[in-house]
Design an enzyme around this catalytic site. Structure first.
Site, PDB file in Angstrom:
ATOM      1  N   ARG A 123       0.862  -1.187   0.000  1.00 62.41           N
ATOM      2  CA  ARG A 123       0.000   0.000   0.000  1.00 62.41           C
ATOM      3  C   ARG A 123       0.900   1.239   0.000  1.00 62.41           C
ATOM      4  O   ARG A 123       1.707   1.416   0.914  1.00 62.41           O
ATOM      5  CB  ARG A 123      -0.891  -0.006   1.245  1.00 62.41           C
ATOM      6  CG  ARG A 123      -1.682   1.266   1.455  1.00 62.41           C
ATOM      7  CD  ARG A 123      -2.546   1.179   2.709  1.00 62.41           C
ATOM      8  NE  ARG A 123      -3.321   2.379   2.890  1.00 62.41           N
ATOM      9  CZ  ARG A 123      -3.099   3.305   3.825  1.00 62.41           C
ATOM     10  NH1 ARG A 123      -2.099   3.162   4.688  1.00 62.41           N
ATOM     11  NH2 ARG A 123      -3.863   4.366   3.906  1.00 62.41           N
ATOM     12  N   HIS A 140      -2.756  10.997   0.773  1.00 59.80           N
ATOM     13  CA  HIS A 140      -2.238  10.797   2.122  1.00 59.80           C
ATOM     14  C   HIS A 140      -1.616  12.125   2.567  1.00 59.80           C
ATOM     15  O   HIS A 140      -0.418  12.241   2.763  1.00 59.80           O
ATOM     16  CB  HIS A 140      -1.235   9.642   2.138  1.00 59.80           C
ATOM     17  CG  HIS A 140      -0.964   9.051   3.489  1.00 59.80           C
ATOM     18  ND1 HIS A 140      -1.154   7.716   3.789  1.00 59.80           N
ATOM     19  CD2 HIS A 140      -0.514   9.607   4.631  1.00 59.80           C
ATOM     20  CE1 HIS A 140      -0.816   7.480   5.049  1.00 59.80           C
ATOM     21  NE2 HIS A 140      -0.407   8.628   5.582  1.00 59.80           N
ATOM     22  N   GLU A 147      -7.303   8.611   6.269  1.00 60.05           N
ATOM     23  CA  GLU A 147      -7.544   9.262   7.561  1.00 60.05           C
ATOM     24  C   GLU A 147      -8.037  10.704   7.430  1.00 60.05           C
ATOM     25  O   GLU A 147      -7.344  11.641   7.852  1.00 60.05           O
ATOM     26  CB  GLU A 147      -6.283   9.214   8.426  1.00 60.05           C
ATOM     27  CG  GLU A 147      -5.777   7.797   8.680  1.00 60.05           C
ATOM     28  CD  GLU A 147      -4.573   7.750   9.619  1.00 60.05           C
ATOM     29  OE1 GLU A 147      -4.043   8.825   9.966  1.00 60.05           O
ATOM     30  OE2 GLU A 147      -4.183   6.645  10.011  1.00 60.05           O
ATOM     31  N   ASN A 150      -7.456   1.885   9.913  1.00 59.86           N
ATOM     32  CA  ASN A 150      -6.166   2.118  10.559  1.00 59.86           C
ATOM     33  C   ASN A 150      -6.399   2.152  12.061  1.00 59.86           C
ATOM     34  O   ASN A 150      -7.199   2.960  12.543  1.00 59.86           O
ATOM     35  CB  ASN A 150      -5.565   3.464  10.137  1.00 59.86           C
ATOM     36  CG  ASN A 150      -5.125   3.476   8.682  1.00 59.86           C
ATOM     37  OD1 ASN A 150      -5.251   2.470   7.974  1.00 59.86           O
ATOM     38  ND2 ASN A 150      -4.600   4.604   8.231  1.00 59.86           N
ATOM     39  N   TYR A 161      -4.554   2.231  15.934  1.00 65.98           N
ATOM     40  CA  TYR A 161      -3.367   2.346  16.778  1.00 65.98           C
ATOM     41  C   TYR A 161      -3.692   2.126  18.249  1.00 65.98           C
ATOM     42  O   TYR A 161      -2.969   1.438  18.940  1.00 65.98           O
ATOM     43  CB  TYR A 161      -2.663   3.688  16.536  1.00 65.98           C
ATOM     44  CG  TYR A 161      -1.995   3.685  15.170  1.00 65.98           C
ATOM     45  CD1 TYR A 161      -0.727   3.156  14.995  1.00 65.98           C
ATOM     46  CD2 TYR A 161      -2.684   4.124  14.046  1.00 65.98           C
ATOM     47  CE1 TYR A 161      -0.137   3.085  13.735  1.00 65.98           C
ATOM     48  CE2 TYR A 161      -2.109   4.061  12.781  1.00 65.98           C
ATOM     49  CZ  TYR A 161      -0.834   3.536  12.631  1.00 65.98           C
ATOM     50  OH  TYR A 161      -0.268   3.445  11.389  1.00 65.98           O
ATOM     51  N   GLU A 177      -3.512   0.024   8.140  1.00 67.46           N
ATOM     52  CA  GLU A 177      -2.355   0.416   8.963  1.00 67.46           C
ATOM     53  C   GLU A 177      -2.540  -0.123  10.368  1.00 67.46           C
ATOM     54  O   GLU A 177      -3.637  -0.025  10.940  1.00 67.46           O
ATOM     55  CB  GLU A 177      -2.226   1.938   9.095  1.00 67.46           C
ATOM     56  CG  GLU A 177      -1.670   2.646   7.914  1.00 67.46           C
ATOM     57  CD  GLU A 177      -1.528   4.151   8.159  1.00 67.46           C
ATOM     58  OE1 GLU A 177      -1.342   4.575   9.323  1.00 67.46           O
ATOM     59  OE2 GLU A 177      -1.628   4.890   7.168  1.00 67.46           O
TER      60      GLU A 177
HETATM   61  O1  IFM Z   1       2.615   7.690  10.104  1.00 67.38           O
HETATM   62  C1  IFM Z   1       1.240   7.771  10.263  1.00 67.38           C
HETATM   63  C2  IFM Z   1       0.529   7.589   8.943  1.00 67.38           C
HETATM   64  O2  IFM Z   1       0.955   8.495   7.992  1.00 67.38           O
HETATM   65  C3  IFM Z   1      -0.957   7.757   9.114  1.00 67.38           C
HETATM   66  N1  IFM Z   1      -1.444   6.921  10.170  1.00 67.38           N
HETATM   67  C4  IFM Z   1      -0.757   6.946  11.433  1.00 67.38           C
HETATM   68  C5  IFM Z   1       0.724   6.731  11.221  1.00 67.38           C
HETATM   69  C6  IFM Z   1       1.456   6.770  12.579  1.00 67.38           C
HETATM   70  O3  IFM Z   1       1.246   7.992  13.199  1.00 67.38           O
END
Ligand code: IFM
Length: 454
Positions: A79, A123, A168, A294, A296, A360
């Site tokens: 990706r 992005h 995002e 995505n 985290y 992600e």
């Molecule tokens: O590095 C970033 C990415 O560009 C977008 N999502 C979160 C990642 C980590 O912060």
């Protein structure tokens, strides 16, 4: 055997992810013009250490070697994002042949190695000229995005099967226009709300343009950064705060995308209306095939500030994020794999019929390379393993998750954190540009191989 390996089927798609500004470098070569990030990086104090993406990982010049590296990991897919100001300098008008040629070569190289290219069209690198004309708070930017998408699509559609529009949009709108910690660094709630709507409109317009041009079927999608919003306690105030956080973080994107309406509770509370015109929501809710997720971390929310106030000085209800009490990454982000499972199961429940791919997931840790550049990154490896197990758990509970892209292939330019935070499963020595797979990359490679054998 690690339960992850047995639970994820051989058909599961494995990948690694990057984005243009974070790795390409060559910021002003071959006709590329400035994006909002080139400008933002020059603003004193905006980015850690005054770092910028002028060289980054020099991927623009090292692309074939990087594709060989991707190949060595045994992944199915890569990706990457296309740089808007490289392909269409200034954000209007014809394509820049040299810019498009780079992505042509990249796609050809990936295909020659048997790797499926996953394109992200945006992005975060808005051409600076479009920001000067008002940026995402301005409606015209959505139309400019659709034009740009058409240029990329026209060139790559014969070889690329998957096109995702935005990465995002929450970050573009919220961090870029309300909080001001990302480019373009504005601080205006009204601008952020308008940006949300125009980003979504741009997504819908671009998808319609691409579908209208296609000479064979494609998979279309959008990537959202999503978390979980739990109340910090059972109090009515905290439950209300969690509802608002979920509304502003998840539902204001997915409800219009899937159901063609903004969530009524949020609309009723917003002082600023979304700048919706007739027909916009039909465009935004154009069906698409894959939701990129995505993830985290997940958070708790309280309806009071630390002093116990329920409203800020402007009269807005407090929505205070609280990190759960778990170990943290180098970003100071909590490590919450069980919430990842819960998120995926919830998305499947509330937005059914939408296949998901994790576009992600990953972590930054303070790496200590040995003399050869090798990093024994136990913490990053454990993060990957626990989050893959979380995906497997979600699938076992019915969530339709079809693939996973590790963020990130390479250490890279981590936006406002500059190069200080390393998310790569491959270490980059920024002095020499040497790439060295970390332990996590080797673990990922072996996990993929074993899953295929299962
Ligand atoms: O590095 C970033 C990415 O560009 C977008 N999502 C979160 C990642 C980590 O912060």
């Amino acid at each position: 055997m690690n339960p992850t390996m047995t639970a994820l089927p051989p058909s599961f798609q494995w990948g690694v992810a990057t984005s243009a500004y974070q790795i390409e470098g060559a910021a002003f070569e071959d006709g590329r013009t400035a994006s909002i990030w080139d400008t933002f990086c020059r603003k004193p104090g905006a980015v850690h250490n005054g770092d910028h993406g002028d060289v980054a990982c020099d991927h623009y010049h090292r692309m074939p070697q990087d594709v060989a590296l991707i190949k060595s990991l045994g992944v199915d897919a890569y990706r990457f994002s296309v740089s808007w100001p490289r392909v269409q300098p200034g954000g209007r008008g014809p394509a820049n042949p040299k810019g498009l040629a780079f992505y042509d070569r990249l796609v050809d190289e990936l295909l020659a190695q048997g790797i499926d290219p996953w394109v992200t069209l945006y992005h975060w690198d808005l051409p600076q000229e479009l920001e000067d004309a008002g940026g995402w708070p301005v409606r015209d930017t959505a139309y400019r995005f659709a034009d740009y998408a058409a240029l990329v699509f026209e060139r790559l559609q014969d070889r690329v099967a998957t096109f995702t529009t935005l990465n995002e949009p929450w970050c573009s709108a919220w961090l870029g226009y309300q909080v001001g910690v990302h480019a373009p660094g504005r601080r205006s709630f009204d601008d952020a709300i308008a940006a949300v709507h125009h980003l979504l409109l741009g997504h819908g317009l671009a998808m319609r343009r691409m579908r209208g041009m296609e000479t064979r079927p494609h998979t279309y999608g959008i990537t959202l950064n999503l978390g979980t919003a739990d109340p910090a306690s059972d109090s009515a105030l905290d439950r209300e705060a969690a509802r608002r956080a979920d509304g502003m973080g998840t539902r204001i994107y997915l409800d219009p995308l899937r159901y063609g309406r903004y969530p009524s509770d949020i609309v009723a509370e917003l002082a600023t209306p979304f700048p919706v015109r007739d027909g916009d929501l039909e465009i935004i809710s154009t069906p698409f095939e894959v939701l990129g997720v995505n993830f985290y971390f997940g958070q708790d929310f309280a309806g009071t500030d630390e002093a116990g106030n329920t409203h800020d000085p402007d009269g807005n209800p407090i929505v205070r994020a609280i990190f759960p009490d778990t170990p943290r990454t180098a970003m100071n982000w909590p490590i919450t794999p069980a919430r990842f499972t819960r998120l995926l199961v919830r998305l499947h429940r509330d937005y059914p019929g939408l296949p998901m791919v994790i576009t992600e997931n990953g972590s930054a840790f303070a790496d200590n390379p040995d003399i050869s550049g090798f990093v024994a990154d136990d913490a990053r490896t454990a993060y990957l393993a626990s989050h893959l197990a979380a995906v497997a758990d979600a699938r076992a509970q019915g969530a339709d998750v079809r693939g996973y892209f590790a963020w990130s292939l390479l250490d890279n330019f981590e936006w406002a954190e500059g190069y200080a935070k390393r998310f790569g499963i491959v270490h980059v020595d920024y002095e020499t540009q040497a790439r060295t797979p970390k332990q996590s990359a080797l673990w990922y490679r072996d996990t993929i191989a074993r899953t295929r054998e299962a």
